[in-house]
Scaffold this active site. Structure first.
Site, PDB file in Angstrom:
ATOM      1  N   HIS A  14     -15.775 -23.350  -3.765  1.00  0.00           N
ATOM      2  CA  HIS A  14     -16.285 -22.093  -3.189  1.00  0.00           C
ATOM      3  C   HIS A  14     -15.169 -21.156  -2.703  1.00  0.00           C
ATOM      4  O   HIS A  14     -15.466 -20.061  -2.210  1.00  0.00           O
ATOM      5  CB  HIS A  14     -17.237 -22.384  -2.024  1.00  0.00           C
ATOM      6  N   ASP A  46     -21.308 -29.349 -10.136  1.00  0.00           N
ATOM      7  CA  ASP A  46     -21.805 -29.422  -8.756  1.00  0.00           C
ATOM      8  C   ASP A  46     -23.169 -28.711  -8.704  1.00  0.00           C
ATOM      9  O   ASP A  46     -23.455 -27.831  -9.516  1.00  0.00           O
ATOM     10  CB  ASP A  46     -20.803 -28.725  -7.829  1.00  0.00           C
ATOM     11  N   HIS A  75     -24.130 -26.565  -6.727  1.00  0.00           N
ATOM     12  CA  HIS A  75     -24.008 -25.161  -6.331  1.00  0.00           C
ATOM     13  C   HIS A  75     -23.013 -24.445  -7.233  1.00  0.00           C
ATOM     14  O   HIS A  75     -22.087 -25.041  -7.754  1.00  0.00           O
ATOM     15  CB  HIS A  75     -23.538 -25.079  -4.869  1.00  0.00           C
ATOM     16  N   ASP A  89     -23.884 -33.625  -5.798  1.00  0.00           N
ATOM     17  CA  ASP A  89     -25.001 -33.189  -4.960  1.00  0.00           C
ATOM     18  C   ASP A  89     -26.196 -32.659  -5.752  1.00  0.00           C
ATOM     19  O   ASP A  89     -27.187 -32.242  -5.150  1.00  0.00           O
ATOM     20  CB  ASP A  89     -24.541 -32.156  -3.924  1.00  0.00           C
TER      21      ASP A  89
HETATM   22 ZN   LIG Z   1     -22.357 -28.358  -3.928  1.00  0.00          ZN
END
Ligand SMILES: [Zn+2]
Length: 354
Positions: free
Chosen positions: A165, A201, A203, A291
């Protein structure tokens, strides 16, 4: 399972001590125990654990503006922990485009004002041991990239805190330095002409996307829960984001509906791998978030261990690859998911996965 696991003991020193989410203090899920669970499960599965080697700052500086290294020191020197009981760096003012309305972006002298200049959320806290862990994670990524550049088919960096991120100059999402971008840059510096980053991932890796958004030499693809359905990072990760300038066409996002399971997720991973393969990359970086698992508290995707093993096979078959640990927060299932993903990658690469 003989994939080398690159480990830095320093990764345990980052104690965020919780997070502020929607105005309320939560315990948070990005905890040191994650790294211990992952290391122990992979060691039991037979993976050799390799110590991360310290590296200089050249590669880190190639993908990041410097400043984060000094934030805790500045916070401490300003007396915020000792005199004001503020024992973690949490910004309270953010210089958004709407606030500045065209004014130049200043660097305020007060550290409590300056923190919002390079941290974009309230859930990514910095404490006394954070920088050692952040730098240890980057060294793990760089060491894994060294291994692959010198002939290992696969290497896994057990990076904690995670990284995808983080943009060039702003951290958030429990991430502080972009370990995947650092690995990709290191592979380029070691002679790979083209690198593909495949991010699985749960996200969207908005940081990695934006670091390489205007570059042709590093392609980025991500499959993730649809940010438009209410999920972090909210502002990026949409299918229309395809790169800009020289990087036009070098970015691919596959957003998925909440609740998507193995079939839909693996179709997304396959689409990314097909596009990456068509570029004939010399090396691959996999942002391995665990995740997307059905057991994970941080995402609504419903991937199984078998799904992760199948995804591992797909990315492992792409070419020499550095796997970078990203998210994954359910401690009881985390080890099994990592073993499944890395065993799959070894199978895909034609290595001994037993
Ligand atoms: Zn994540």
């Amino acid at each position: 399972m003989r994939v080398p696991v690159v480990w830095s003991e320093d990764c345990l020193r980052h104690e965020p001590g919780g997070e502020v989410w929607l105005g309320v203090w939560d315990e948070g899920t990005e905890v040191p125990a994650r790294a211990v669970v992952l290391r122990d499960a992979l060691a039991v599965a037979g993976a050799p654990v390799v110590a991360a080697r310290p590296h200089g700052d050249e590669i880190v500086r190639a993908v990041h503006d410097p400043d984060l290294a000094r934030i805790w020191q500045a916070w401490e020197q300003a007396g915020l922990p000792a005199e004001y009981g503020r024992d973690r760096v949490v910004p309270y003012v953010f210089p958004t485009p709407g606030m500045l309305a065209g004014l130049p972006l200043r660097s305020p002298p007060a550290v409590h004002g300056r923190a919002g200049l390079f941290c974009y959320d309230t859930m990514t806290l910095v404490g006394p041991g954070s920088w050692a862990a952040i730098r240890g994670a980057a060294d793990a990524a760089l060491t894994a990239a060294d291994l692959v550049s010198s002939g290992e088919r696969l290497a896994y960096a057990l990076c904690r805190p995670p990284g995808h991120h983080v943009t060039r100059s702003a951290y958030g999402g429990s991430c502080y330095l972009n370990n995947a971008a650092i690995a990709a840059q290191a592979l380029r510096a070691a002679g790979a002409r083209r690198v593909a980053v495949v991010d699985i991932d749960a996200h969207h890796g908005n940081g990695t996307q934006m670091i390489f958004y205007e570059r042709r030499d590093v392609w980025y693809g991500s499959v993730h829960v649809d940010p438009g359905a209410g999920w972090f990072p909210h502002y990026a990760g949409y299918a229309a984001e395809r790169g800009r300038g020289d990087g036009e066409g070098c970015n691919r996002n596959v957003p998925l509906a909440p609740g998507t399971g193995d079939d839909g997720w693996l179709a997304g991973v396959t689409a990314l791998c097909d596009e990456a393969r068509a570029l004939a990359p010399d090396a691959v970086v996999v942002s391995l978030g665990l995740d997307a698992a059905a057991t994970d508290p941080e995402s609504p995707l419903c991937v199984t261990e078998a799904g992760y093993r199948a995804a591992g096979r797909l990315v492992g078959a792409l070419g020499p690859a550095v796997l970078i640990q990203e998210g994954g927060y359910d401690l009881p299932s985390l080890g099994g998911l990592a073993v499944a993903a890395l065993s799959g990658a070894a199978e895909g690469a034609g290595l001994d996965a037993s």
